[in-house]
Design a protein around this motif. Structure first.
Motif, mmCIF file in Angstrom:
data_model
loop_
_atom_site.group_PDB
_atom_site.id
_atom_site.type_symbol
_atom_site.label_atom_id
_atom_site.label_comp_id
_atom_site.label_asym_id
_atom_site.label_seq_id
_atom_site.Cartn_x
_atom_site.Cartn_y
_atom_site.Cartn_z
ATOM 1 N N UNK A 40 0.803 -1.219 0.000
ATOM 2 C CA UNK A 40 0.000 0.000 0.000
ATOM 3 C C UNK A 40 0.834 1.267 0.000
ATOM 4 N N UNK A 41 2.151 1.143 0.312
ATOM 5 C CA UNK A 41 2.993 2.341 0.283
ATOM 6 C C UNK A 41 3.147 2.788 -1.166
ATOM 7 N N UNK A 42 2.983 4.095 -1.402
ATOM 8 C CA UNK A 42 3.156 4.660 -2.738
ATOM 9 C C UNK A 42 3.787 6.034 -2.623
ATOM 10 N N UNK A 43 4.573 6.388 -3.617
ATOM 11 C CA UNK A 43 5.233 7.684 -3.631
ATOM 12 C C UNK A 43 6.337 7.695 -4.656
ATOM 13 N N UNK A 44 7.493 8.255 -4.268
ATOM 14 C CA UNK A 44 8.656 8.279 -5.158
ATOM 15 C C UNK A 44 9.905 7.850 -4.401
ATOM 16 N N UNK A 45 10.843 7.310 -5.165
ATOM 17 C CA UNK A 45 12.178 6.986 -4.649
ATOM 18 C C UNK A 45 13.146 7.829 -5.451
ATOM 19 N N UNK A 46 13.892 8.693 -4.758
ATOM 20 C CA UNK A 46 14.897 9.529 -5.399
ATOM 21 C C UNK A 46 16.277 9.098 -4.936
ATOM 22 N N UNK A 47 17.111 8.699 -5.866
ATOM 23 C CA UNK A 47 18.495 8.370 -5.548
ATOM 24 C C UNK A 47 19.314 9.633 -5.786
ATOM 25 N N UNK A 48 19.860 10.184 -4.688
ATOM 26 C CA UNK A 48 20.686 11.384 -4.746
ATOM 27 C C UNK A 48 22.125 10.986 -5.072
ATOM 28 N N UNK A 49 22.616 9.973 -4.364
ATOM 29 C CA UNK A 49 23.928 9.370 -4.610
ATOM 30 C C UNK A 49 23.687 7.879 -4.789
ATOM 31 N N UNK A 50 24.367 7.259 -5.759
ATOM 32 C CA UNK A 50 24.161 5.837 -6.022
ATOM 33 C C UNK A 50 23.972 5.097 -4.696
ATOM 34 N N UNK A 51 22.867 4.379 -4.609
ATOM 35 C CA UNK A 51 22.450 3.728 -3.361
ATOM 36 C C UNK A 51 22.475 2.219 -3.522
ATOM 37 N N UNK A 52 23.027 1.555 -2.509
ATOM 38 C CA UNK A 52 23.037 0.092 -2.458
ATOM 39 C C UNK A 52 22.338 -0.328 -1.176
ATOM 40 N N UNK A 53 21.467 -1.344 -1.289
ATOM 41 C CA UNK A 53 20.740 -1.834 -0.121
ATOM 42 C C UNK A 53 20.681 -3.350 -0.136
ATOM 43 N N UNK A 54 20.533 -3.926 1.055
ATOM 44 C CA UNK A 54 20.147 -5.323 1.200
ATOM 45 C C UNK A 54 18.631 -5.321 1.342
ATOM 46 N N UNK A 55 17.986 -6.348 0.813
ATOM 47 C CA UNK A 55 16.539 -6.407 0.882
ATOM 48 C C UNK A 55 16.054 -7.811 1.181
#
Length: 118
Positions: A99-114
């Motif tokens: 249900x979460x909705x919006x935008x994802x803005x990458x300011x600096x190259x982003x790395x994540x574990x998921x």
């Protein structure tokens, strides 16, 4: 995919990365590129875990799934549809619920574990 047994590490070394871009209709700014190392997928195809990286840009997001994230590097700003902004950087962890909705803005190259559960 890492299939070495019941104890897995989120290592990208033996995983062939998938490279893609967000759907053109979802891109708000820039030309973000995604690289995903999907380390684990459950036998029923409903749980995924791995490492994801995105280059700068902004795109619309809408979650039908549940996702736990831990930022490894970079800077991103996640904004919900109401305008609430969350700046996330290395060490931050969070959950995006269905249900979460919006935008994802990458300011600096982003790395994540998921970890994603459908």
């Amino acid at each position: 995919m890492n299939t070495t047994g019941p104890f897995l590490t989120l290592s990208t070394e033996s995983v062939v990365p998938e490279r893609e871009t967000p759907d053109a209709g979802k891109v708000v700014v820039g030309q973000p590129m995604f690289t995903t190392w999907n380390v684990e997928e459950s036998p029923d195809g409903k749980l995924f875990a791995g490492v994801w990286e995105a280059t700068p840009g902004t795109w619309s997001i809408s979650y039908d799934e549940w996702e736990y994230c831990r930022i490894l590097s970079g800077v991103s700003i996640i904004t919900d549809n109401v305008g609430n902004k969350r700046r996330v950087t290395a060490g931050d962890s969070f959950i995006l619920q269905p249900g979460f909705a919006g935008t994802w803005e990458v300011v600096e190259t982003t790395r994540k574990e998921y970890v994603i559960r459908l």
